[in-house]
Write a protein that holds these residues in place. Structure first.
Motif: not given
Length: 104
Positions: A16-23, A34-52
């Motif tokens: 679970r990711l905290p509700r936040a803005t991810f940079i 690792d870059l591929e995994m970071a891109a997946r997390v980025y998409r997951r954050v955006r799909e959840a409606g958070a700011r990335a």
């Protein structure tokens, strides 16, 4: 405003990711997977409606960014990587005029 640094190794294991803005940053230290995994997390954050910010799938490496700036903006930044055979300049790098780059 409060900042919290989460290392990628820990971020990749979080269920679970905290509700936040991810940079997302420091991509030069990540290998391909690792870059591929970071891109997946980025998409997951955006799909959840958070700011990335800084999509890992679209960001240029430091070398590529400097090379593109030199080509497009006419800067005098050194854009040679350690394996490119180009002679490295001493710090600080000198910058020529930087013009607005289309799309930035």
């Amino acid at each position: 405003m409060r900042f919290r640094v989460i290392p990628y190794e820990r971020l990749f294991r979080m269920r679970r990711l905290p509700r936040a803005t991810f940079i997302f940053t420091d991509f030069d230290r990540l290998d391909f997977w690792d870059l591929e995994m970071a891109a997946r997390v980025y998409r997951r954050v955006r799909e959840a409606g958070a700011r990335a910010l800084n999509d890992p799938a679209r960001v240029s490496s430091r070398f590529r960014l400097l090379r593109d700036l030199r080509t497009t903006a006419g800067t005098t930044l050194v854009s040679g990587g350690c394996m490119s055979g180009r002679q490295r300049r001493r710090f600080p790098y000198s910058c020529g005029p930087i013009r607005r780059i289309a799309g930035c």
